[in-house]
Design an enzyme around this catalytic site. Structure first.
Site, PDB file in Angstrom:
ATOM      1  N   LYS A  13       0.832  -1.217   0.000  1.00  0.00           N
ATOM      2  CA  LYS A  13       0.000   0.000   0.000  1.00  0.00           C
ATOM      3  C   LYS A  13       0.864   1.264   0.000  1.00  0.00           C
ATOM      4  O   LYS A  13       0.622   2.184  -0.767  1.00  0.00           O
ATOM      5  CB  LYS A  13      -0.922   0.024   1.236  1.00  0.00           C
ATOM      6  CG  LYS A  13      -1.846  -1.174   1.350  1.00  0.00           C
ATOM      7  CD  LYS A  13      -2.809  -1.037   2.528  1.00  0.00           C
ATOM      8  CE  LYS A  13      -2.134  -1.029   3.884  1.00  0.00           C
ATOM      9  NZ  LYS A  13      -1.509  -2.313   4.271  1.00  0.00           N
ATOM     10  N   ARG A  88      -9.415   0.965   9.174  1.00  0.00           N
ATOM     11  CA  ARG A  88      -9.014  -0.399   9.533  1.00  0.00           C
ATOM     12  C   ARG A  88     -10.075  -1.124  10.348  1.00  0.00           C
ATOM     13  O   ARG A  88      -9.880  -2.286  10.689  1.00  0.00           O
ATOM     14  CB  ARG A  88      -7.746  -0.332  10.363  1.00  0.00           C
ATOM     15  CG  ARG A  88      -6.444  -0.641   9.612  1.00  0.00           C
ATOM     16  CD  ARG A  88      -5.336  -0.468  10.602  1.00  0.00           C
ATOM     17  NE  ARG A  88      -4.100  -1.108  10.380  1.00  0.00           N
ATOM     18  CZ  ARG A  88      -3.041  -0.553   9.775  1.00  0.00           C
ATOM     19  NH1 ARG A  88      -3.122   0.608   9.217  1.00  0.00           N
ATOM     20  NH2 ARG A  88      -1.898  -1.201   9.735  1.00  0.00           N
ATOM     21  N   ARG A 127      12.285  -5.652   4.932  1.00  0.00           N
ATOM     22  CA  ARG A 127      12.282  -4.297   4.364  1.00  0.00           C
ATOM     23  C   ARG A 127      13.015  -3.282   5.236  1.00  0.00           C
ATOM     24  O   ARG A 127      13.040  -3.389   6.455  1.00  0.00           O
ATOM     25  CB  ARG A 127      10.857  -3.852   4.030  1.00  0.00           C
ATOM     26  CG  ARG A 127       9.957  -3.628   5.206  1.00  0.00           C
ATOM     27  CD  ARG A 127       8.520  -3.378   4.730  1.00  0.00           C
ATOM     28  NE  ARG A 127       7.657  -3.096   5.857  1.00  0.00           N
ATOM     29  CZ  ARG A 127       6.351  -2.866   5.761  1.00  0.00           C
ATOM     30  NH1 ARG A 127       5.748  -2.885   4.587  1.00  0.00           N
ATOM     31  NH2 ARG A 127       5.641  -2.614   6.839  1.00  0.00           N
ATOM     32  N   ARG A 161      11.560  -0.554  10.657  1.00  0.00           N
ATOM     33  CA  ARG A 161      10.478  -0.278  11.606  1.00  0.00           C
ATOM     34  C   ARG A 161      10.541  -1.272  12.761  1.00  0.00           C
ATOM     35  O   ARG A 161      10.727  -2.464  12.532  1.00  0.00           O
ATOM     36  CB  ARG A 161       9.124  -0.413  10.890  1.00  0.00           C
ATOM     37  CG  ARG A 161       8.756   0.808  10.095  1.00  0.00           C
ATOM     38  CD  ARG A 161       7.524   0.594   9.263  1.00  0.00           C
ATOM     39  NE  ARG A 161       6.392   0.012   9.966  1.00  0.00           N
ATOM     40  CZ  ARG A 161       5.181  -0.125   9.434  1.00  0.00           C
ATOM     41  NH1 ARG A 161       4.951   0.279   8.207  1.00  0.00           N
ATOM     42  NH2 ARG A 161       4.199  -0.676  10.123  1.00  0.00           N
ATOM     43  N   ARG A 172      -0.248  -8.318  13.575  1.00  0.00           N
ATOM     44  CA  ARG A 172      -0.837  -7.342  12.634  1.00  0.00           C
ATOM     45  C   ARG A 172      -1.725  -8.052  11.612  1.00  0.00           C
ATOM     46  O   ARG A 172      -2.767  -7.535  11.205  1.00  0.00           O
ATOM     47  CB  ARG A 172       0.286  -6.549  11.942  1.00  0.00           C
ATOM     48  CG  ARG A 172       0.935  -5.537  12.900  1.00  0.00           C
ATOM     49  CD  ARG A 172       2.329  -5.106  12.478  1.00  0.00           C
ATOM     50  NE  ARG A 172       2.387  -4.393  11.225  1.00  0.00           N
ATOM     51  CZ  ARG A 172       3.516  -4.200  10.517  1.00  0.00           C
ATOM     52  NH1 ARG A 172       4.659  -4.679  10.954  1.00  0.00           N
ATOM     53  NH2 ARG A 172       3.472  -3.533   9.395  1.00  0.00           N
TER      54      ARG A 172
HETATM   55  P1  AMP Z   1       0.991   0.723   9.177  1.00  0.00           P
HETATM   56  O1  AMP Z   1       2.139   1.652   8.924  1.00  0.00           O
HETATM   57  O2  AMP Z   1      -0.236   1.092   8.399  1.00  0.00           O
HETATM   58  O3  AMP Z   1       1.374  -0.726   9.023  1.00  0.00           O
HETATM   59  O4  AMP Z   1       0.608   0.917  10.720  1.00  0.00           O
HETATM   60  C1  AMP Z   1       1.519   0.633  11.755  1.00  0.00           C
HETATM   61  C2  AMP Z   1       0.771   0.519  13.082  1.00  0.00           C
HETATM   62  O5  AMP Z   1       0.155   1.765  13.392  1.00  0.00           O
HETATM   63  C3  AMP Z   1      -0.358  -0.507  13.102  1.00  0.00           C
HETATM   64  O6  AMP Z   1       0.102  -1.826  13.392  1.00  0.00           O
HETATM   65  C4  AMP Z   1      -1.241   0.051  14.219  1.00  0.00           C
HETATM   66  O7  AMP Z   1      -0.689  -0.207  15.499  1.00  0.00           O
HETATM   67  C5  AMP Z   1      -1.135   1.546  13.978  1.00  0.00           C
HETATM   68  N1  AMP Z   1      -2.153   2.033  13.026  1.00  0.00           N
HETATM   69  C6  AMP Z   1      -1.929   2.569  11.786  1.00  0.00           C
HETATM   70  N2  AMP Z   1      -3.087   2.921  11.199  1.00  0.00           N
HETATM   71  C7  AMP Z   1      -4.067   2.574  12.068  1.00  0.00           C
HETATM   72  C8  AMP Z   1      -5.494   2.655  12.011  1.00  0.00           C
HETATM   73  N3  AMP Z   1      -6.144   3.149  10.944  1.00  0.00           N
HETATM   74  N4  AMP Z   1      -6.182   2.205  13.096  1.00  0.00           N
HETATM   75  C9  AMP Z   1      -5.561   1.725  14.188  1.00  0.00           C
HETATM   76  N5  AMP Z   1      -4.231   1.591  14.299  1.00  0.00           N
HETATM   77  C10 AMP Z   1      -3.477   2.012  13.241  1.00  0.00           C
END
Ligand code: AMP
Length: 214
Positions: A13, A88, A127, A161, A172
Site C-alpha cells: 500500500k 481499519r 524491508r 520499523r 498485525r
Molecule cells: P501501518 O504503517 O499502516 O502498518 O501501521 C503501523 C501501526 O500503526 C499498526 O500496526 C497500528 O498499530 C497503527 N495504526 C496505523 N493505522 C491505524 C489505524 N487506521 N487504526 C488503528 N491503528 C493504526
C-alpha cells in the site's frame, strides 16, 4: 478523486501510494506514518500509541480518525486523497464517511491489494528504508545498487520499523483478518471495490491501479 488502498501489512500500500502521489499529484494519508511521526516527536498521541504499535495491535479509532480529519482540513480541496492504512475497522469506515461528507468529498474507489499471506512475512521482515529520504529497500528483493548507499540520495544510514519483526507481523495479520477485511463488504455494496493482484511486480501493480483510476 479520493481512494482507499486496502490490504494486509506488506501488501504494498505504501509503495503504491507514493507512486500515485508522483504520477497523479494525489496525497498519501497514511495513519501509520502519522502515528510514527507522533511517536518520534513524543506528542501525547505518540506516547499513547507506541506500546500498542510495538505489539502490532490497533490504536483507538478516535485517535486515527482525528488525525485523518486534521490532515484533510490542511489539504487543498482539489487534491485527491489516498487513504493508506485507514480505515481499519468498521467504526473507522463510518467515521471516514462522516469526515468526507463534512469536507464535501466522497470515495471514488477502494483498491484491494490481494496477496498471498505466506509471502508477507518475508516481504515485511526484510524491508528497510533510507533514513534520509525514505526510499524503500529489501534484503532479498531490492538491495541498493552499491551496498550501504541509498540509490536515490547517496545517504548511508538506513532504518527498519520496530514493528517489522515476525512476532508483531503475525499479530498485525490477525488484526487485519479480524477487523479490517470485514469492512470490504461495506464498499462492495456501493460497487466501488476493485481487486488488484498484489503479488505482481511493483510496476505491474501500479499499471493495474492506473487502469482502475482511468
Ligand atoms: P501501518 O504503517 O499502516 O502498518 O501501521 C503501523 C501501526 O500503526 C499498526 O500496526 C497500528 O498499530 C497503527 N495504526 C496505523 N493505522 C491505524 C489505524 N487506521 N487504526 C488503528 N491503528 C493504526
Amino acid at each position: 478523486m479520493d481512494i482507499i488502498l486496502l490490504g494486509p501489512p506488506g501488501a504494498g500500500k505504501g509503495t503504491q501510494a507514493q507512486r500515485l502521489e508522483q504520477r497523479h499529484g494525489m496525497q498519501q494519508l497514511s495513519t501509520g506514518d502519522m502515528l510514527r511521526g507522533a511517536v518520534k516527536a513524543g506528542t501525547p498521541i505518540g506516547l499513547k500509541a507506541k506500546a500498542v504499535m510495538d505489539r502490532g495491535e490497533l490504536v483507538s479509532d478516535e485517535i486515527v480518525s482525528e488525525l485523518i480529519d486534521a490532515e484533510l482540513t490542511a489539504m487543498g480541496a482539489d487534491t485527491g486523497a489516498i487513504f493508506d492504512g485507514y480505515p481499519r475497522t468498521a467504526a473507522q469506515a463510518r467515521s471516514l464517511d462522516e469526515i468526507l461528507a463534512r469536507h464535501g468529498r466522497s470515495l471514488d474507489h477502494v483498491i484491494e491489494l490481494v496477496v498471498d499471506e505466506d509471502a508477507l512475512v518475508e516481504r515485511i521482515t526484510g524491508r528497510f528504508t533510507c533514513a534520509n529520504c525514505g526510499a524503500g529497500y529489501h534484503d532479498t528483493f531490492k538491495q541498493p545498487a552499491q551496498s550501504g548507499v541509498c540509490d536515490e540520495c547517496g545517504a548511508t544510514e538506513f532504518k527498519r520499523r520496530p514493528d517489522d519483526n515476525e512476532e508483531t507481523v503475525r499479530t498485525r495479520m490477525v488484526e487485519y483478518r479480524a477487523k479490517t477485511a470485514p469492512i470490504l463488504p461495506i464498499y462492495e455494496e456501493r460497487g466501488i471495490v476493485n481487486r488488484v493482484d498484489g503479488m505482481a511486480s511493483i510496476d505491474e501493480v501500479t499499471e493495474a491501479i492506473d487502469a482502475v483510476l482511468g
